[in-house]
Design a protein around this motif. Sequence first.
Motif, PDB file in Angstrom:
ATOM      1  N   VAL A  32     -37.669  73.282  37.332  1.00  7.07           N
ATOM      2  CA  VAL A  32     -36.760  74.360  36.929  1.00  7.07           C
ATOM      3  C   VAL A  32     -37.288  75.134  35.723  1.00  7.07           C
ATOM      4  N   SER A  35     -37.067  79.402  34.888  1.00 15.32           N
ATOM      5  CA  SER A  35     -35.835  79.739  34.166  1.00 15.32           C
ATOM      6  C   SER A  35     -35.915  81.117  33.514  1.00 15.32           C
ATOM      7  N   TYR A  81     -27.809  80.170  30.561  1.00 19.87           N
ATOM      8  CA  TYR A  81     -27.762  79.084  29.583  1.00 19.87           C
ATOM      9  C   TYR A  81     -26.475  78.275  29.721  1.00 19.87           C
ATOM     10  N   SER A 127     -26.417  76.313  32.909  1.00 18.66           N
ATOM     11  CA  SER A 127     -27.302  75.151  32.800  1.00 18.66           C
ATOM     12  C   SER A 127     -26.602  74.012  32.075  1.00 18.66           C
ATOM     13  N   GLY A 180     -30.021  71.254  35.404  1.00 23.26           N
ATOM     14  CA  GLY A 180     -29.320  71.903  34.297  1.00 23.26           C
ATOM     15  C   GLY A 180     -30.129  71.899  33.017  1.00 23.26           C
ATOM     16  N   SER A 221     -33.466  74.459  31.982  1.00 26.34           N
ATOM     17  CA  SER A 221     -33.393  75.823  31.445  1.00 26.34           C
ATOM     18  C   SER A 221     -32.963  75.879  29.986  1.00 26.34           C
TER      19      SER A 221
END
Length: 502
Positions: free
Chosen positions: A61, A65, A78, A81, A111, A114
């Motif tokens: 990820v 991101s 954000y 995430s 999650g 990022s």
Amino acid sequence: MKSWAYKWQVLVSVVFGTFMVMMDATVVNVALPKLQEVFAGGNVAQVQWVISAYTMALGIVTPISGFIADRYGIKRLYLLSLAAFTVGSALCAIAPSLPLLILFRVIQGVGGGSVIPLGTAMLFSAFPREERGMAYGFFGMALVVAPALGPLLSGFFIEYLDWKLIFLINIPIGLTGIFIGWRLLKQSIPEAKQRLDSWGILTSVLAFGFLLYAFSSAEQDGWTSPTILISMAVGVISLLAFIAIELAQRETLVDLRLFRKYHFLIGNFLGWVSVIALFGAEFLLPLYLQIIRGRSALETGFMLLPLAIASGIAVPLAGKISDKIGARPLVVVGYLILIFNTWQFSQLSFDTSIPYLLLLITIRGLSLGMIVQIPQQVALLDIEPLALPRASSLVSSSRLVFQSLGVAVLGTIVSSAAGQQPAFTGGTPPGPAVIAAFHADFLQGLQNAYIATMLVGIVALIISFFLPGWPGKVLRPRPEAELPEEAENTNKREPQPLERES
């Protein structure tokens, strides 16, 4: 709202979210034996996937991101995430089986992947260049203190309370972080929709996923096992294809052309070597304390606490000083201390005094605080605010790969000398002679690994002389004009020209 106030709001939000994600990277390590006990039938290799799956999800990820943030807004991504990480934590606590626990750890990793690069990007956009070292120093406290506190909390929960608390503790923290970010952060305006770089995403997922799997499993399965060799081959081929695809087009997933910038190149290169010299060796000390010295997980966590305290004090001070004199003197001095400190660790014995060991741990924390964040700060020194999300995601993802590589290589050095830990045979415990021989070989393996780490530190020391800073040239920004209200509201700042001062 004045920009001076907003930058501190960004710092509070980013530090809060990052602390939770970084702590969870180590909090599970101590719990592996407990998880193996709880989920009957799960052998060591299967339970290890609780960590490996999280690491792989982070690595997959993280590089994409920045691209997603540019399309949909950095604040939105954000907060989503943090929400995914919090939901994944809740699911992990109620997982009824090992396969589901591994799946829920993937959700956590998706999650968490990022949070750090986007937090870095928001931080650099909010603070002017002459204050970024100081701001990044406070941000670095979360990156160095949280992983050190993870084993301590995990050991306490497992020994006195319930192992599920290692996941449940993230729920109130995550919800608070989401609320703080929602109230304090401002939504940036996404760029015009770009063409989806589908081939870049595909090759990126394959490259980082297979490489991280190979590095995470190599120490246990062996570097020459078919699974590891195939994973390495797929990862390397995918990485080469990813590089070729990104360089051949204008609208890219990540901007590899940033490596043409001197500071981005030298900062990243030093960062790659640094994570091997620093974090690759940090997993060695708990092994020494638990296997050689017989300390419990909780005792080990307490003994590592001076490292967290010392580095937590040193990181913001180092960041503030680097704003004044540049990166070079701090990093050079930090590596000189680290190299000597690592040599001292290579001399550990069966009866090394605990006060002396705690002194070595404290010194290592100080050197870590002088080194850990500055290379990344240098790498992002000349990056325009609009390019920060992708630049920081590229920095974070590449460092994650090298960190995993360092742990795998050092773990192999230890296991090649010590072999497998003696186990019960037919209900009969191994004899004292067998245990003593294993401990002697294991200690030799640890010493060999620390020597290898010291050699990597010497390479990093040489590279650090090429950083900007006293006694050479120091990059200083010209004074920035007052930001107009609309620029403040979109959290964007036009890049300021730099002038060199002796």
